[in-house]
Every structure is written in C-alpha cells, then in structure tokens.
Motif scaffolding. Sequence first.
Motif, PDB file in Angstrom:
ATOM      1  N   LEU C  96      10.204   0.891  12.588  1.00  0.00           N
ATOM      2  CA  LEU C  96      11.389   1.393  11.894  1.00  0.00           C
ATOM      3  C   LEU C  96      11.279   1.184  10.389  1.00  0.00           C
ATOM      4  N   ALA C  97      10.900  -0.029  10.014  1.00  0.00           N
ATOM      5  CA  ALA C  97      11.041  -0.408   8.610  1.00  0.00           C
ATOM      6  C   ALA C  97       9.918   0.112   7.727  1.00  0.00           C
ATOM      7  N   ILE C  98       8.677   0.007   8.178  1.00  0.00           N
ATOM      8  CA  ILE C  98       7.565   0.294   7.273  1.00  0.00           C
ATOM      9  C   ILE C  98       7.507   1.765   6.841  1.00  0.00           C
ATOM     10  N   VAL C 101      10.517   2.480   4.450  1.00  0.00           N
ATOM     11  CA  VAL C 101      10.464   1.952   3.096  1.00  0.00           C
ATOM     12  C   VAL C 101       9.347   2.598   2.297  1.00  0.00           C
ATOM     13  N   PHE C 102       8.299   3.049   2.980  1.00  0.00           N
ATOM     14  CA  PHE C 102       7.219   3.734   2.278  1.00  0.00           C
ATOM     15  C   PHE C 102       7.694   5.090   1.766  1.00  0.00           C
ATOM     16  N   VAL C 103       8.331   5.839   2.642  1.00  0.00           N
ATOM     17  CA  VAL C 103       8.803   7.171   2.231  1.00  0.00           C
ATOM     18  C   VAL C 103       9.823   7.045   1.108  1.00  0.00           C
ATOM     19  N   LEU C 104      10.815   6.192   1.332  1.00  0.00           N
ATOM     20  CA  LEU C 104      11.846   6.020   0.307  1.00  0.00           C
ATOM     21  C   LEU C 104      11.237   5.473  -0.983  1.00  0.00           C
ATOM     22  N   TRP C 183      16.470  -2.007   2.463  1.00  0.00           N
ATOM     23  CA  TRP C 183      17.264  -2.111   1.230  1.00  0.00           C
ATOM     24  C   TRP C 183      16.698  -3.185   0.331  1.00  0.00           C
ATOM     25  N   LYS C 184      16.342  -4.310   0.952  1.00  0.00           N
ATOM     26  CA  LYS C 184      15.831  -5.425   0.171  1.00  0.00           C
ATOM     27  C   LYS C 184      14.459  -5.115  -0.407  1.00  0.00           C
ATOM     28  N   GLY C 185      13.642  -4.420   0.356  1.00  0.00           N
ATOM     29  CA  GLY C 185      12.253  -4.215  -0.066  1.00  0.00           C
ATOM     30  C   GLY C 185      12.033  -2.991  -0.922  1.00  0.00           C
ATOM     31  N   LEU C 186      13.042  -2.129  -0.997  1.00  0.00           N
ATOM     32  CA  LEU C 186      12.852  -0.857  -1.691  1.00  0.00           C
ATOM     33  C   LEU C 186      12.386  -1.072  -3.128  1.00  0.00           C
ATOM     34  N   SER C 190       8.913   0.470  -4.451  1.00  0.00           N
ATOM     35  CA  SER C 190       9.014   1.501  -5.484  1.00  0.00           C
ATOM     36  C   SER C 190       8.154   1.126  -6.669  1.00  0.00           C
ATOM     37  N   ILE C 191       8.252  -0.116  -7.100  1.00  0.00           N
ATOM     38  CA  ILE C 191       7.487  -0.547  -8.270  1.00  0.00           C
ATOM     39  C   ILE C 191       5.999  -0.547  -7.957  1.00  0.00           C
ATOM     40  N   LEU C 192       5.648  -0.969  -6.769  1.00  0.00           N
ATOM     41  CA  LEU C 192       4.234  -0.978  -6.413  1.00  0.00           C
ATOM     42  C   LEU C 192       3.658   0.436  -6.429  1.00  0.00           C
ATOM     43  N   PHE C 193       4.380   1.361  -5.798  1.00  0.00           N
ATOM     44  CA  PHE C 193       3.885   2.728  -5.768  1.00  0.00           C
ATOM     45  C   PHE C 193       3.900   3.328  -7.164  1.00  0.00           C
ATOM     46  N   LEU C 194       4.900   2.956  -7.952  1.00  0.00           N
ATOM     47  CA  LEU C 194       4.955   3.470  -9.313  1.00  0.00           C
ATOM     48  C   LEU C 194       3.734   3.051 -10.094  1.00  0.00           C
ATOM     49  N   SER C 195       3.337   1.790  -9.961  1.00  0.00           N
ATOM     50  CA  SER C 195       2.155   1.347 -10.699  1.00  0.00           C
ATOM     51  C   SER C 195       0.917   2.065 -10.194  1.00  0.00           C
TER      52      SER C 195
END
Lengths: 283, 425, 308
Positions: C96-98, C101-104, C183-186, C190-195
């Motif tokens: 459910l989570a992975i 959170v990856f897509v979002l 919600w907590k991990g977003l 996001s920052i990881l993918f952004l970098s």
Amino acid sequence: MRAARQRLALEPSPAARMLATLVLAITVVISLAPFFYVVSTSLKETKSLFSYPPRWIPDPVYLGNYLALFEKHPFGWWLGNTLAISAIVTGLKLVIDGMAAYALAKLDFSGKHAIVTALLISVAVPLAALLIPLFLITRSMGLIDTRLALILPPLANPLGVFMIRAFIAALPDELIHSARMDGAGEFEILRRVVVPLIRPGLVVHATFIFATQYTTFLWPLVAVHDLKKQVITVGISSLRAIFTVDWGLISAASLVAAAPLTIIFILFQQAFFQQSLAGALKE
Amino acid sequence: MSVTNTRGVNRRRFLSALAGSTAFPYLFRAESTRAAGLSGKITMIKGPHSADEAKYEAEIIDDFKKANPNADVDFTTYDWANMNAQLTAGFASGSPPDVEYLVDLVYPAYAERGLLQDMTTLVNDPSWKSEHDAIQPFAWELAKSSKGTWGVPVLGAVYNIFVNLDLLNAAGVANTWNKSYPDLMAAAKATTKGDTFGFSMRTRVSDYAFWDWFPYIHNAGADILNKDWTANGLAGAEDAMQFLIDLHKAGVTPPVGSVDWQGQFDLFKAGKIAIYHGETPEINDLLTTPPPFKWDVAYAPPGPKAQTVMGNFGILSIAAASKNKDLAWAFIKHWASGPEVGRFAGEVNLQVVRTDIVDKLYLDKPPMQKIQKDFVPRVKGVQPHPKILTMLQQIWPVAESAYLGSVTGKEAIAQMGEIINKLAA
Amino acid sequence: MEAATSPSHMTEEEHRRQRFWAAARHNLTAYIFLAPILIFFVVFMALPVVWLFYLSFQHDGILAPAQFAGLDNWRRTFSDGLVVKCIGNTLYYCVLAIPTVFVLGMIVALSLQGVRRGAALLRILIYFPTLQASLIVALIWTFMIHPDFGLLALSIRALTGVKVNFLGDPHFAMPTIAMIEVWKGLGFWSILFLSGLLALPSDLYHAAELDGAGSIRRFFSLTLPLMKPTFYFGVIFATIVNLQLFDSVFVLTDGGPVNSTATIAWYIYRSLFTFSDPGFGATLSFLLVIVVLALTALQTWLMRERTP
C-alpha cells in the motif's frame, strides 16, 4: 541568473505550470493543515483533545501550557540533551561513514565482499529486537543512564555507509587515480578530492542522521531513566499521565520540540540545494 | 528497691540500658520507623497517577525522613504506556529499583521469575498485624499466589459506569436502567437519538478494554481461570458475551473502535453518551470542569450469579535483588500507613484498600465516597496468574471481532477459552 | 592496481615482495578507514545479533536464567497463526505505502522542479511532517480522523456521505496507517526524487525537444529511465524501512483491531516486553531478518542492470 534559467530552460507549458502550482498548493495544505489543530490545542487551557462543539480558534489564548513545559518539567534538559546528542552523533557518523564508504567504494582489499555482506545483512535487523541484548551490553560497559549510552550505539548502523558509498562510487575513478599519481595518500584524497564533490550527499546524510537521532524513542526509553538526561521523545511521552492526558501540554511540547529540528533542517537544505544547483550549472 | 552502691546502680542501669538497646531492635524490628536510625538510600519506581506525582511523593518521602533522618528515597516514574519495557529493563539490569509499584496485571510475571521478594514473613509479622488487618482481604488475595505474598496492596482504581442523569430522565429510564440486562438494553435504545448514544464501553485492545468486559463475565459466575488457576475455557460466559455483542449491534454505541477511550470520555462530557463505562479518576475531571448535565456513578446491572464491580489494584513490592530490603520494607510500611496512603489517594482520586480511613476520605466528593464505600467492597479483580496479561491481550482480538458482529457469543467464548487453555497449560 | 612499469633491475623475488607489501599497506589503509565503523558495528550490532541468535534457542535468558529450548521457539514460530498474519499485514502495508508514496513523491518532485521563486520555502513546508516524531503524528491524525469533527472524516463525509471507521474497522485500519505513513514520508521522498531530477543532464532534454518529443514523451522515455538508480535505491531502502513498521502501530492501534495492524516488529516488541518471551521474540527477529534479506535480494535481482 541567466545560467540558472538555462538549466531549467525546458519551459513547462502554461498548463503544466498551472498543474504544478495546483499540486504544490494541495501538498502544502495537506502537509500543514493538520498541525493547525495542534497549535490551536496548545493555546487552550484544556486537557481534552476534543471539545463539543469544536472551538477552532482558542479564546482566550492561553500560554500556560508553554510555561508549564519549562517550569514543571525538565523540558529544557530534554531539548538540550537531544540537540547535543544528535549533533555529536551526526558529526561522528559523517566521519565514520565517510571513511568506510570511501574504502568500500574506491579501495580494493581482501575481505571486501565479506564486510559488505555483513554490513548489508545488519541493515535488516530491527532495533526493537536488539533492545535487550544492547541493553545488557551497554550495562556491562557501565554506561546505563549516561548520555554516552545514547551516543555510541547509533554509530553502529551501517545504512549511511551504503548511501555515501553510492555517491562516491558515482565519481569517476580517474579522479582518484590521478590524485594517487600525484602522490596523495588515501586520507588526503578523501579529504581534498572526494568530500567536496559529494557534499550534497553528505548534507542529505547528515540531515537524515540528525532527524533520526532527534526522533528516536525506543533506545533512550530503555537505556536512560534519569529524566534530566532524557531526550525529548521519551520526555514528551512521559507527559502522558495515566488517566487524563493533558493534550494542551503535549501539543505545546510537540511544537516546541519540532522547532529546533525544523530550523536545522532549513539551514541544511539551503546548503544542499545550493550545491545541487551549482553542480548543475557546471554543465 | 534496695539501694546498691553507686557502682551497682550504675552497673544495673548500664546493664538494663544494654539489655534495652539489644532488645530494642527485637521489640521494634518491624516497626523500624520508630527507630531513629535507619539509614541508607533506596530507589522507588511507580507509574504517575497525576501530573503532580513527584510533588505528592515528595510529601511521603519527607515524612519518612522525619522519622529516619539518615535515610533517603530516590523516586522515579515509569511511563504507563511503556511500563513493561521500563520494568523489564530495570530488572534485567541486575540493580532494579528497591521498591516497585506494580499493578495486578503485571507483577505475577515478575514474581514467577523470582524477581520479587516474597514478603510472607514480613507482612505476617505480629507487630504489624493491625496494619495488615486494616487492608481488605480481597486486596491481599490479589497480592498473593500459591508461592508467596508479593507486595502490600495500597491503591486501586474502580471501573465504574458514569450516567448522564438528564438523558436518562428525559427518556424516562432513570430508575430502571440498571435493574437487569434487558433493562439496560432498553434504556440504551431509549436514549439513542441523533448523534447521542445510549451506551459505550471500551473496545480497543490498546485501551485495555477487557476491564469494562470483566463485570459482565464475573456476573455470570465465570472467570478466566478456575480458583486453582486451572483452565476452564471461560465456561458460563457465553450469554454475557452475547449480550455485549447485542449491545454493539443494536446501534446504541458509537461505531465499534471508531473512538478510543479518551474520545468516549470526551463524548460523555459533551452529553453525547448516556451510560458510559469509565474509571474513577475521571471523577476528578468531572468535578473540576463540571459538564452541563447532572451525572452520577453506578455499576453494571446484576447478572445471573452476581453483581460485581471491576477494579485494578497496585501493590508495593520489594525487588529480590534489592540491597537494602530493610529500608525498603520500612518505606513500604510507611507508604501504606493510613495517613500517608489516605492523603495520596485523596490527592490523586484513587481508591484505598484500607478499611479504617474510608470514613475520612473524600468528604468533599460524594461520588468518590460512594465508590469507596459501596463499590470497592463489591470488587472482584483479576486472577494474578503469571500469564494473565498475555491471556487478556491474546483473547481480546476475538472480542473485537465479536463486537463487530463476526462471531456469536458462544463462538467467541469458545475461541477465547481455547487461547486461555493453551496458555494455562 | 598494478604498477605501470616493472623496473628491470629487480629480481622476480624482490618484485613479488614489493607487490606483497604494497598490497598489505593497501589493505591496512582500507582497514584503518573501516576500523571505526567496524568496531562500533561489532560491539553494538553484531554482538547483540549473535546474542539474539543464542536466545532463540533458549527459554527466557533475560529476566530468568536461560533454559535450553532446542527448536521449541522455531517450531512455535512456524505454527503460530499470528506470525503468518503479521507477515501478511506487513507485506500488505508495504504494497500500500511504497507505490503510493513513490507516485505522489514523483508528482510533487516534478512540480517542484520548475519552481523558481519560493522553492526553498516550499521544500521546508513540504518536509515538515517528515521531521515529526511518531507521538505527535499520532496525535495529529487522531484528530484528523475523528468521526465528529476530524478534518479528513468530515471531508470524506461531505464528499461521499460515508462515515468511515478509520481505526475501528479491520479493513480500514492498515490502509489508514499506510495513509498516515505516506503523509509523513511524502516530504522525504519528494526531496529525494527532486535531487535526483535536478541531477539529470539537461542536454539530453534539449536534444529530445529539438527532436520534437513532447513533455509526456520526454518524461516516459527520458526521465523515468534516467531516474532508475534513484528508484532502485529508493525501493530497496523503502522496503527495508517499511518492513520494520512499528511506531504508528504501537501508538495508534497496538496491533488491533482484530490483529489487522499487527506487524512483525510489533510482535517482536510484544514478545520481548509484554509477553515476556524473549526466546520467541528473538526467533521472530531472525524471521524478520530473513524476510527483509529475501525481499532485498529479490528486488536487487529483478532490478539488475544488464550492463555492469
């Protein structure tokens, strides 16, 4: 400025830009709106989490919760301990992990495979399971109820080694070779050549370690009993008396606890993203 | 008395003084609080019963130090939510706190592993008899197993029902609701309208919901184990369980598990629940911030065999590894004495298990008085089996699924019985 | 690393000896670099793990003297229905989570990529939830899902008329926890993918644009493949971390309702502290290690690069 513009020169279409703005607006709202109620509760003189009918705006605004934190509880100690311990662990971890990552990424030596495997396996072990043996080992070192007990064990987690290793491995080998040709020793190479190049990665790593240490709960719970030496997570947990949970107090505590970490994160991420953009500008 | 020469008198006085001083400890061995000379330092650990726990403990410790100026007590608390972790760590360290406040659910596991001092000889000391007898027999039962006495019972919390009298009056059931189970059901239905519910009890495992469930089981004459702690599959509890299931299926309660215990209390305070299973310390909240309706305390209707009240109690134990058991025992006796425990209970709004101070407690809080006088004698507590907590936590998911309507009372009890039987084996 | 030239004036013997000492010196340097982490690792990680393994063959050993149990604990582990449920719940949660959170996270990262002004502020605001400790996250969400005035509960009721029993319904409890963790991990993801996105070479994009590739095409043919290393690391890291889900369960549901949120790490904690069964807890820990390793190996194999 022009160059930065160049970097992001693939101008998104107006439609894409609107979509992005919408997405970001929603994200910010979702990320922050829930905290509104925490702020509101922290400013009320209440023990209840909920009131019927709900009063969103505290009226009158009550600062007693915040005062009580420092007057009735060793909140200052908790904050101080947590900041100091997190900072020390982060600093030490950067050095330890950096060195190990360099060795694993760029040095050839016998036994490399075995060490990598051993470290990799340990990443999978949950902290909850290690609590008791760790406690017994720490006790036999006479470190129970000391701040050292909170500093030393976290240094063992090898997850960061792999993260930094990935960054170092991405660096071209020639860079290292030529430095060696120039007669540099490995320590010098690490210090002068590698570290400046992976600085963004180190900043990410540092932020992660700091945040993890700041919010760690189970180990301090078991290892430290003196409230003056305790960290903020366990401290806030101890504010939960049994029968009536003082949500006003806990809300205030949580917000104050989050402040230093947020500030530090702000400082760190500035450095990180500046580096990123600067790195991209080199092209 | 013949007058001897000065030397004789001196000698006699000296000898009698000597005899007296050697007899002194023999006379007052168990009453060492009267001796001015107990020294040393002990640690005590307890869960907090109020935000001012440290302050109230300091009062007790100061009184103790007045009688024993060379003694000191270092007081710490454990966190209720993490009580087991902290206690286990303490015991595992080899130098646990000398005095521990342990609740009835938890101490048996530690006693069984030899971590607590068997206090049978201490508590049966003839010089302490009047104090011993001031504590109610049911409380001593809670502190004992076949292998010993593991602590001195001091405090307890009763799990009473709170009723919203205004809601009950408006529905015309104020006098009948707790006469029988069918009456309870009818009253709950009559008071459920709109967003108001007639009844609530805890359902979540994280809320220790079994406390609210126990009276109904005990009222049916059933219990987790037999008197000799052999298993009996919770026999006899099927109908009681079915009644609770029916209550939850009748729509008179908030949706099962949707609100935790704190939330249920908030709902009650807002006047949205008519009959609410709670705990006595909540009275403090109701008295400090009176809700906008008339309320009272009550206990569950009678079952086929009894009408009991559930309570959970704490004992003061001595760690087997303690290095200063004498001082620990002295402090426990001091803590458990009438004035001290009475004052503490009054400060934190808990029940005492002593009978002699009951008349002086809670003179300004009628509901607390009612509970202390009427409810506490009706208490039937848990059986302090070493695995009691494990059993309760492992059977509770069955209750959850029963309240959700997945199994009948009979099936639920059968499943629970199986789990208990396996653990008790 | 060979010397570029072999001096002709050295004998074969001397040559071999020189290489030996060079290698030894080299090894020594490497081990000096590794010494700190290895010391801490051995004392605070390897030793406890070994102790745990020893405990799995004992009854108790922590509060009471250890009694040899043979394979008892292991047998219990494989016959305990709750163990199977825990594994199932934990895997369900990961599924459910992975991806969510990856897509979002990618959506947010892509949106952040083009931001010019206020990017720093946005990043901070989005990262804020990630910085919070579990207790405060639990507190926040207890409010959000409250049936009578939780923001989320009310919104859902307004939109669909449904009164969701978030943590009370065994079907919704784990998804609710997944939602909270997402919600907590977003912020982090996001920052990881952004970098990762910011590090992508822009010339490829220029070329593609010149070739007439639209932005959607560029995304699927360029961005996604180029982000593979980041994703691979992410999936493995996320799996390892999420398989150890404990905090939210401990604070919010304690494994309920009806054991629907019981995770492996939760059961380990219970065995050690509430059920006081360290031998069983130790065995479970090893089971978790095996599960994590197996999944990691599987993922690594699935994601192996064809080119080295």
